[in-house]
Design a protein around this motif. Structure first.
Motif, PDB file in Angstrom:
ATOM      1  N   MET A   1       0.833  -1.195   0.000  1.00  0.00           N
ATOM      2  CA  MET A   1       0.000   0.000   0.000  1.00  0.00           C
ATOM      3  C   MET A   1       0.870   1.248   0.000  1.00  0.00           C
ATOM      4  O   MET A   1       0.720   2.128  -0.820  1.00  0.00           O
ATOM      5  CB  MET A   1      -0.882  -0.020   1.261  1.00  0.00           C
ATOM      6  N   HIS A 169     -11.876  15.647   6.907  1.00  0.00           N
ATOM      7  CA  HIS A 169     -10.824  14.793   7.410  1.00  0.00           C
ATOM      8  C   HIS A 169     -10.091  14.084   6.271  1.00  0.00           C
ATOM      9  O   HIS A 169     -10.690  13.350   5.508  1.00  0.00           O
ATOM     10  CB  HIS A 169     -11.430  13.761   8.361  1.00  0.00           C
ATOM     11  N   TYR A 171      -8.168  11.578   6.355  1.00  0.00           N
ATOM     12  CA  TYR A 171      -8.140  10.130   6.427  1.00  0.00           C
ATOM     13  C   TYR A 171      -9.467   9.497   6.073  1.00  0.00           C
ATOM     14  O   TYR A 171      -9.518   8.388   5.580  1.00  0.00           O
ATOM     15  CB  TYR A 171      -7.701   9.701   7.812  1.00  0.00           C
ATOM     16  N   TYR A 172     -10.535  10.220   6.348  1.00  0.00           N
ATOM     17  CA  TYR A 172     -11.803   9.641   5.944  1.00  0.00           C
ATOM     18  C   TYR A 172     -11.980   9.836   4.448  1.00  0.00           C
ATOM     19  O   TYR A 172     -12.555   9.012   3.766  1.00  0.00           O
ATOM     20  CB  TYR A 172     -12.970  10.273   6.708  1.00  0.00           C
ATOM     21  N   PRO A 175      -8.117   7.566   2.810  1.00  0.00           N
ATOM     22  CA  PRO A 175      -7.352   6.847   3.822  1.00  0.00           C
ATOM     23  C   PRO A 175      -5.998   6.338   3.338  1.00  0.00           C
ATOM     24  O   PRO A 175      -5.116   6.089   4.148  1.00  0.00           O
ATOM     25  CB  PRO A 175      -8.265   5.690   4.224  1.00  0.00           C
ATOM     26  N   GLU A 176      -5.824   6.207   2.018  1.00  0.00           N
ATOM     27  CA  GLU A 176      -4.556   5.648   1.549  1.00  0.00           C
ATOM     28  C   GLU A 176      -3.370   6.547   1.908  1.00  0.00           C
ATOM     29  O   GLU A 176      -2.242   6.087   2.011  1.00  0.00           O
ATOM     30  CB  GLU A 176      -4.593   5.376   0.037  1.00  0.00           C
ATOM     31  N   ILE A 178      -2.853   7.886   4.713  1.00  0.00           N
ATOM     32  CA  ILE A 178      -2.443   7.660   6.104  1.00  0.00           C
ATOM     33  C   ILE A 178      -1.062   7.042   6.146  1.00  0.00           C
ATOM     34  O   ILE A 178      -0.204   7.443   6.918  1.00  0.00           O
ATOM     35  CB  ILE A 178      -3.427   6.716   6.816  1.00  0.00           C
ATOM     36  N   HIS A 179      -0.850   6.055   5.299  1.00  0.00           N
ATOM     37  CA  HIS A 179       0.402   5.303   5.360  1.00  0.00           C
ATOM     38  C   HIS A 179       1.582   6.204   5.083  1.00  0.00           C
ATOM     39  O   HIS A 179       2.624   6.096   5.698  1.00  0.00           O
ATOM     40  CB  HIS A 179       0.359   4.147   4.366  1.00  0.00           C
ATOM     41  N   THR A 182       1.951   8.730   8.198  1.00  0.00           N
ATOM     42  CA  THR A 182       2.467   8.118   9.426  1.00  0.00           C
ATOM     43  C   THR A 182       3.921   7.704   9.242  1.00  0.00           C
ATOM     44  O   THR A 182       4.675   7.627  10.198  1.00  0.00           O
ATOM     45  CB  THR A 182       1.658   6.883   9.855  1.00  0.00           C
ATOM     46  N   GLU A 183       4.291   7.447   8.006  1.00  0.00           N
ATOM     47  CA  GLU A 183       5.688   7.122   7.716  1.00  0.00           C
ATOM     48  C   GLU A 183       6.561   8.347   8.000  1.00  0.00           C
ATOM     49  O   GLU A 183       7.658   8.245   8.489  1.00  0.00           O
ATOM     50  CB  GLU A 183       5.780   6.759   6.233  1.00  0.00           C
ATOM     51  N   ASN A 187       1.764  10.951  15.009  1.00  0.00           N
ATOM     52  CA  ASN A 187       0.549  11.756  15.161  1.00  0.00           C
ATOM     53  C   ASN A 187       0.603  12.689  16.363  1.00  0.00           C
ATOM     54  O   ASN A 187      -0.224  13.558  16.520  1.00  0.00           O
ATOM     55  CB  ASN A 187      -0.686  10.862  15.244  1.00  0.00           C
TER      56      ASN A 187
END
Lengths: 289, 635
Positions: A1, A169, A171-172, A175-176, A178-179, A182-183, A187
């Motif tokens: 992903m 939002h 992420y809503y 959402p892809e 997010i990865h 966060t990398e 948060n």
């Protein structure tokens, strides 16, 4: 992903880069690179090395930094919330799915492009001092920003305000991403906003180089603004983080301008080498004496 | 604490004092607050302040965060200076379970199918213990303790009466206030593995006995978890790793396992048939043999003889066993699992220093289980007798703890020895927080159906099928065996991205429970669905009774009336019927009539309507025990 998202971002940025190089930098400057890339790279190598080292440090700090901030960090989430309240929710007024998509793209793609383009554009300038200043400013942003991340533990608005955050939002909506984020970021590291400080840094440099790249300056300001607003619109950063990011940008640019060119690292290296040689000779001399 | 006498009683100075006093509220006064004695000497007026510990909304537990926000608002409305402290999951649990550094918190309690979990949750023996033992530091030796002990000792209908009395007493004193029980939802895809609805997916057994849809040789089941710590620490005793149970269940065997019966069409009661959608029945949990082949109670006593499976071994993590092509991964050097290991486990859980110190240091988990066991006697390698201090129903629950290896090769013994060797004579580790409990414990040595293979700290953990496991080897049972060759648990930060990944075929299941808003997303793929599992885990407000304010039952009752549970289940939990409000923390079949949500006479009701607190009425409620000064609740 993650690999998919990364590939897509890389592709998009590459295409945008090609187009914008032709538009903003122009044929002549690009052609000059064919003969001059080697000396320019040599001149700016220390600045590149510094940036790489800082990014490597970022990587390491992701693990150890957690323990450090656990021990010394101050929890500030509620302080920020009580200071500015639901200020960032003001952007809800302009929220539509299209706007959310626009700012999601700003946050991910535009940001990546904004950071990469000036590096290439300034590489195409005959004088590498701007490039070295830019890279140094990037490095300073990271170092100072990461120090704050260790000391200030704060969650962004999206983790505090529940109602009203849904529509905008990231992420809503997608959402892809997010990865990817966060990398790059934890948060609980929101103060200051590095998205803001780095974009603003680029915009300030665009102002400084408006004589060389006239058209880039307004574009850079526009893109940087959209990135900065996206961080609040998407609920990732507080307005306080953004303000701190802007201040950080100004400080880093000022510092970079003072540091770069004051003493050349290459010359310094030469001196160290020379000193090392004389040290060696004098050392052996002392031994004899 | 500010000195009460040396300030002029002017409005302005009081103001400034209030502002100054709000920073630190450390009250040395006793918990006894009486309005009659409070004279108008409000020089010392300090607004009451409370901090509510909670989780991040977007990357943690959205429902908990939202309930905390609801409570904060209502506390503010009655004049209390409430603030929310947002902490990551592990910090949250650490603050509550280890440091006990909180005033209030909103979160989920793991609970259990049997009400005996209340023993370790509330008994005064555990007041100063760390772990899930009494995180509220609650003590009531006169009424609650005896009832907790009684429900452990009575049988059948007598026990039911004791439980009823206990629950009613708890509802009065409120060391914590249960809010609601939410069903667990997970997204699964069925095109590679099927049979997800056979048992509870919150336990390791949910990952066994699956039907494999493909015929390829190497199959990896890809599961997603939210807690980074799941891919960092493998210590089965660690209380600060949420949702660790699945991996513990898979890596370790226990003598017995809780088993949910799937109501048979023919046998199902009318009620169950009507419920229909609920595939497994929360009410019908029984403790069934697993590593034990059988157990037999000795006459009317509380002693049980247990036979365990022969020739089982612990996983071998020594070098050079990577070549498992021949299916025989180094069995010769593997440590056999015998009755001695079972004996060790219970003694070790009761005292992690294993008698090396003067006072026992119980493990921060499984205390309810371990404390039910009086003694374990090894009869021979595969037979042992266990004497319990509790009635049989509670005793059988104790059989579900993970069996840990004893002997010189045991990582636990090795750790102990090294600590004893490296410290002085007066070695006194902190219970629940010393290295044997906090160490990563990788690789974990269990005997379960899956064996730890590797992990990438904070990113993922891979388990491989343990070919020598008895469920694959023996055929004298109908227990579920591991299906997938490998289980790959990967950390994924949140509900929406997890669902997205299952939907796109990137993962087979979201092991972590999803936030309920995800259920609103539409799944186009026929192979993807949401599985609902009943739960006994309840959302609640926990009070730290060592906090002066929260030490008052009147205060706790008043705070409980500020939570609109009905509004919470309707508004906070997005999906309809995904949560039900509760007045008592046990599974439905144990709920006494007096505490039934709909019409129980002991149910605490919200003071207000539709989530909005009736400020005047609520202030009156607090005014009966505390004092108001210019709209602020003061002491």
């Amino acid at each position: 992903m993650l690999a998919q998202v990364l590939t897509r971002v890389a592709l998009v940025v590459a295409v945008a880069l090609l187009v914008s190089l032709v538009v903003f930098v122009g044929r002549d400057r690009l052609l000059s690179l064919r003969t001059e890339w080697r000396p320019r790279l040599r001149q700016s190598a220390p600045a590149f090395a510094l940036l790489l080292a800082v990014l490597g440090l970022n990587r390491i700090m992701r693990q150890d930094g957690y323990d450090i901030s656990q021990a010394y960090g101050v929890h500030m989430t509620e302080v920020f919330y009580s200071l500015e309240g639901e200020l960032v929710l003001a952007f809800r007024a302009i929220a539509t799915p299209e706007v959310t998509t626009f700012f999601s793209i700003s946050y991910v793609y535009v940001y990546a492009f904004v950071l990469v383009f000036p590096v290439v554009a300034y590489f195409a300038l005959s004088d590498t001092v701007v490039l070295r200043q830019l890279l140094t400013a990037y490095s300073l942003n990271y170092v100072i920003g990461l120090t704050f991340y260790l000391l200030v533990i704060a969650y962004g608005p999206r983790n505090v305000m529940i109602e009203g955050m849904d529509a905008t939002h990231l992420y809503y909506a997608s959402p892809e991403y997010i990865h990817l984020t966060t990398e790059v970021n934890q948060n609980r590291n929101v103060f200051p906003s590095l998205h803001t400080s780095l974009s603003a840094t680029v915009a300030i440099f665009a102002y400084m180089t408006r004589d060389q790249y006239r058209a880039w300056f307004p574009v850079a300001v526009g893109l940087a603004t959209s990135v900065i607003i996206s961080t609040m619109y998407l609920g990732i950063h507080w307005a306080i983080d953004v303000v701190a990011g802007l201040i950080l940008a100004v400080v880093c640019v000022a510092l970079a301008k003072r540091l770069v060119g004051r003493w050349s690292l290459l010359a310094l290296l030469e001196r160290v080498r020379a000193a090392g040689r004389s040290e060696a000779t004098s050392g052996s001399g002392r031994k004899q004496g | 604490m500010n000195s009460p006498s040396d300030d002029a009683d002017t409005g302005t100075s009081r103001r400034s004092l209030l502002a100054a006093g709000a920073t630190g509220l450390s009250i040395a006064a006793s918990g006894c607050i009486d309005r009659v004695q409070s004279v108008v000497d409000s020089d010392a007026a300090e607004q009451l302040s409370l901090s509510i510990l909670s989780l991040p909304a977007a990357d943690g537990d959205r429902e908990s965060a939202e309930i905390a926000r609801h409570l904060e608002g209502n506390l503010e409305a009655v004049g209390i200076d409430a603030t929310i402290s947002t902490r990551s999951e592990s910090e949250f649990l650490e603050a509550i379970l280890i440091d006990q550094d909180f005033d209030l918190y909103v979160g989920r309690h793991p609970a259990d199918f049997d009400p005996d979990f209340l023993y370790e949750t509330l008994h005064s023996t555990y007041e100063y213990d760390q772990g899930w033992q009494n995180p509220f530091s609650f003590t009531d030796t006169l009424s609650i303790d005896p009832l907790l002990e009684r429900q452990r000792n009575e049988t059948g209908a007598d026990r039911e009466r004791a439980v009823t009395e206990l629950l009613e007493a708890i509802a009065q004193v409120k060391p914590f206030e249960p809010i609601c029980v939410a069903n667990e939802y997970r997204a699964v895809r069925t095109d590679r593995f099927d049979g997800w609805d056979e048992t509870h997916l919150g336990t390791g057994r949910g990952y066994l006995g699956l039907e494999s849809a493909t015929s390829s040789d190497t199959e990896q089941l890809h599961a997603l978890v939210t807690d980074q710590r799941l891919a960092q620490t493998f210590n089965p005793l660690s209380p600060t790793t949420r949702e660790q149970d699945v991996i513990v269940d898979l890596v370790y065997d226990s003598l017995a396992v809780p088993t949910w019966s799937v109501p048979d069409e023919a046998e199902a009661t009318e009620e169950e048939t009507q419920a229909g959608a609920e595939v497994i029945d929360a009410a019908n949990v029984s403790i069934e043999p697993w590593l034990a082949t059988d157990w037999e109670w000795d006459g009317d006593t509380r002693t049980m003889t247990v036979d365990i499976r022969e020739d089982c071994t612990f996983h071998d993590h020594t070098e050079g066993d990577s070549n498992d092509d021949n299916g025989n991964n180094g069995t010769d050097s593997a440590i056999p699992l015998t009755a001695e290991d079972v004996r060790f486990t219970y003694r070790f859980l009761a005292d992690t220093t294993y008698g090396r110190t003067s006072s026992a240091s119980p493990a921060p988990r499984y205390q309810g289980h371990a404390s039910a066991v009086d003694s374990v006697t090894v009869e021979d390698d595969y037979r042992l007798t266990i004497s319990f201090s509790t009635d049989r129903a509670v005793a059988e629950r104790a059989l579900t703890v993970p069996i840990l290896p004893s002997g010189s090769d045991s990582p636990w013994i090795a750790h102990l020895e090294s600590r004893v060797d490296s410290t002085d004579d007066d070695w006194s580790p902190t219970q629940g927080d010393w290295s044997i409990v906090t160490t990563d414990h990788a690789p974990p040595t269990g005997s379960g159906p899956y064996k730890y293979d590797s992990h990438d700290a904070g990113e993922s953990v891979t388990l491989t099928r343990f070919e020598d496991h008895f469920t694959l080897r023996d055929d004298d049972h109908d227990l579920p065996a591991p299906t997938a060759d490998e289980l790959h648990f990967e950390v994924d930060p949140g509900t929406s991205s997890s669902v997205e990944r299952v939907a796109s075929g990137d993962a087979d299941i979201t092991t972590s429970v999803l936030d309920t808003y995800a259920l609103e997303s539409t799944l186009d793929d026929e192979a993807v669905s949401f599985v609902e599992s009943p739960s006994w885990s309840f959302y609640h407000v926990g009070f730290n009774t060592h906090n002066t304010l929260c030490s008052s039952p009147r205060f706790r009752r008043a705070v409980s009336q500020l939570i609109d549970k009905q509004w919470v289940v309707e508004d906070v939990f997005a999906a309809e019927d995904s949560a039900r409000p509760v007045a008592t923390p046990v599974a439905e079949e144990w709920t006494p009539d007096s505490l039934a949500w709909d019409d129980g006479e002991l149910v605490t009701t919200f003071i207000g309507e539709d989530g909005d607190v009736n400020v005047d009425a609520a202030r009156e409620l607090f005014a009966s025990a505390f004092e108001y000064d210019g709209g602020e609740l003061v002491r």
